[in-house]
Design an enzyme around this catalytic site. Structure first.
Site, PDB file in Angstrom:
ATOM      1  N   CYS A 127       0.950  -1.218   0.192  1.00 15.06           N
ATOM      2  CA  CYS A 127      -0.157  -0.066   0.125  1.00 15.06           C
ATOM      3  C   CYS A 127       0.900   1.228   0.073  1.00 15.06           C
ATOM      4  O   CYS A 127       2.194   1.023  -0.184  1.00 15.06           O
ATOM      5  CB  CYS A 127      -1.023   0.101   1.145  1.00 15.06           C
ATOM      6  N   THR A 128       0.205   2.563   0.423  1.00 20.47           N
ATOM      7  CA  THR A 128       1.146   3.730   0.224  1.00 20.47           C
ATOM      8  C   THR A 128       2.369   3.699   1.140  1.00 20.47           C
ATOM      9  O   THR A 128       3.577   3.892   0.795  1.00 20.47           O
ATOM     10  CB  THR A 128       0.363   5.004   0.372  1.00 20.47           C
TER      11      THR A 128
END
Length: 310
Positions: free
Chosen positions: A176-177
Site C-alpha cells: 500500500c502507500t
C-alpha cells in the site's frame, strides 16, 4: 515544502489527550498537516518549509505516549508548492478505517526490503495484492498487481471473504502507500484463510526512497494531500484531483469533454446535483478571483485532511 509521514499501531489510553499534546507541539513550530489518533495508534502526515522545525516537531512527538520508535518517510514538494495549508489533529475510532480495531495479538506479516520485495513479486507463484483503492491503483501500481476493486478500505474485508481458494492457497505479497493498510489487511486475510503473507516494508513511499531500480513500478503514486500524486523519484506528479468526486485525474482524463476544472470529471459528471454543481462553480469563481487579486482563498480545501491511507 518538506513532507514527513508516519504511523504506528500502539495502545493509546486517551486519544483526546494525545491529540491536544500533538497539536501544541505542531502549533509551536508552525507545522501543518493531519494527525489522526485512536486507541489503536497514530497516523500522520506533516509538512514544513524548514527541515529543522520539522525535526523538532518529530522529536517532541516521539516523547508522547509510546511513539519513540516511529519510522518517518520523507519527501519534498518543491520550494513553491505546498502539501498542506492547515493543521488538523483529530481523535478517531480507527487510524485507518476498516470497521474493526487492530488486533495487537494478531498476525504481523514479515516485512520485506525493497530488494527482497522485487525478487518475490517476480516469482510466478506469488500473488501481488494492492490493498489500496481502485482509483489509486489506476494511477500507478506494481507489475502483476491484483486490484480488489474497492472504493474505500472498508470494502476490503468483503473482497477477502469472497476470494477464491486459488488465491488463498498461494503466497501473497501485500503493498500500500505507506504500510498501514497492509497491517490491517494482513489480519483480515489471515482470518479468511490466507496462509502465507508478506508485506512491503514502509510501502510504496519506502520503495521509492530506498531503491534506484524502479522498473517494476508503473505510473505515479496517489497521496492524500495537495500534491495528489508523486513520481518514483518522490517529486510531485502530474495528476490533479476532481473537486466533484476527489478522484485523481491524469492528463488524458483532463482532455475529456466532460472535465470541468474545479467542478467535475467524466466519472462524476452525471452524478452531481444542480446545487452541488453550482456550489463548485461558485467556489471555482472565488478561487479565480482570489488568484487574480493576489488574495488567499479560505474556503474548504479539495482534500479532506486524511493522511496517506484511507
Amino acid at each position: 515544502m518538506i513532507v514527513v509521514s508516519f504511523y504506528k499501531f500502539v495502545p493509546i489510553s486517551s486519544p483526546e489527550t494525545t491529540c491536544k499534546s500533538i497539536e501544541r507541539v505542531c502549533s509551536k513550530e508552525s507545522t501543518l498537516g493531519t494527525v489522526l489518533v485512536a486507541s489503536e495508534g497514530i497516523n500522520a502526515a506533516l509538512g514544513h518549509f524548514d527541515r529543522e522545525a520539522l525535526d523538532r516537531t518529530l522529536g517532541a512527538i516521539r516523547k508522547i505516549e509510546d511513539l519513540v520508535d516511529i519510522v518517518p518517510k520523507w519527501s519534498e514538494t518543491g520550494k513553491s508548492s505546498v502539501a498542506f495549508d492547515r493543521l488538523i489533529v483529530r481523535p478517531r475510532n480507527e487510524i485507518v478505517s476498516l470497521g474493526r480495531q487492530f488486533d495487537f495479538r494478531g498476525i504481523r506479516p514479515p516485512r520485506l526490503s525493497p530488494e527482497k520485495w522485487a525478487q518475490l513479486i517476480q516469482e510466478p507463484d506469488t500473488n501481488v495484492l494492492d490493498v489500496r483503492n481502485s482509483y489509486e491503483i489506476r494511477l500507478g501500481h506494481f507489475r502483476r498487481a491484483i486490484d480488489p476493486d474497492t472504493q474505500s478500505f472498508r470494502q476490503f474485508e468483503r473482497w477477502a471473504a469472497n476470494a477464491s481458494a486459488a488465491l488463498r492457497d498461494k503466497r501473497t505479497a501485500l503493498y500500500c502507500t505507506g504500510g498501514i493498510r497492509c497491517e490491517k489487511a494482513a489480519q483480515t486475510l489471515a482470518a479468511n484463510g490466507f496462509s502465507e503473507i508478506y508485506q512491503l516494508d514502509q510501502g510504496i513511499l519506502g520503495y521509492f526512497a530506498s531503491t534506484a531500480e524502479r522498473s517494476l513500478w508503473h505510473g505515479e503514486c496517489f497521496v492524500f494531500d495537495k500534491r495528489v500524486s508523486i513520481l518514483p523519484d518522490l517529486s510531485q506528479g502530474t495528476a490533479t484531483q476532481c473537486h466533484g468526486c476527489r478522484r485523481p485525474l491524469t492528463e488524458r482524463d483532463r482532455e475529456s469533454e466532460h472535465y470541468v476544472p474545479g467542478v467535475s470529471c467524466a466519472a462524476c459528471v452525471g452524478d452531481l446535483t444542480s446545487a452541488r454543481r453550482e456550489g463548485l462553480l461558485e467556489r471555482t469563481r472565488q478561487i479565480q478571483f482570489a488568484k487574480k487579486h493576489n488574495l488567499r482563498h479560505l474556503g474548504p480545501s479539495q482534500h479532506h485532511g486524511i493522511p496517506y491511507e484511507s
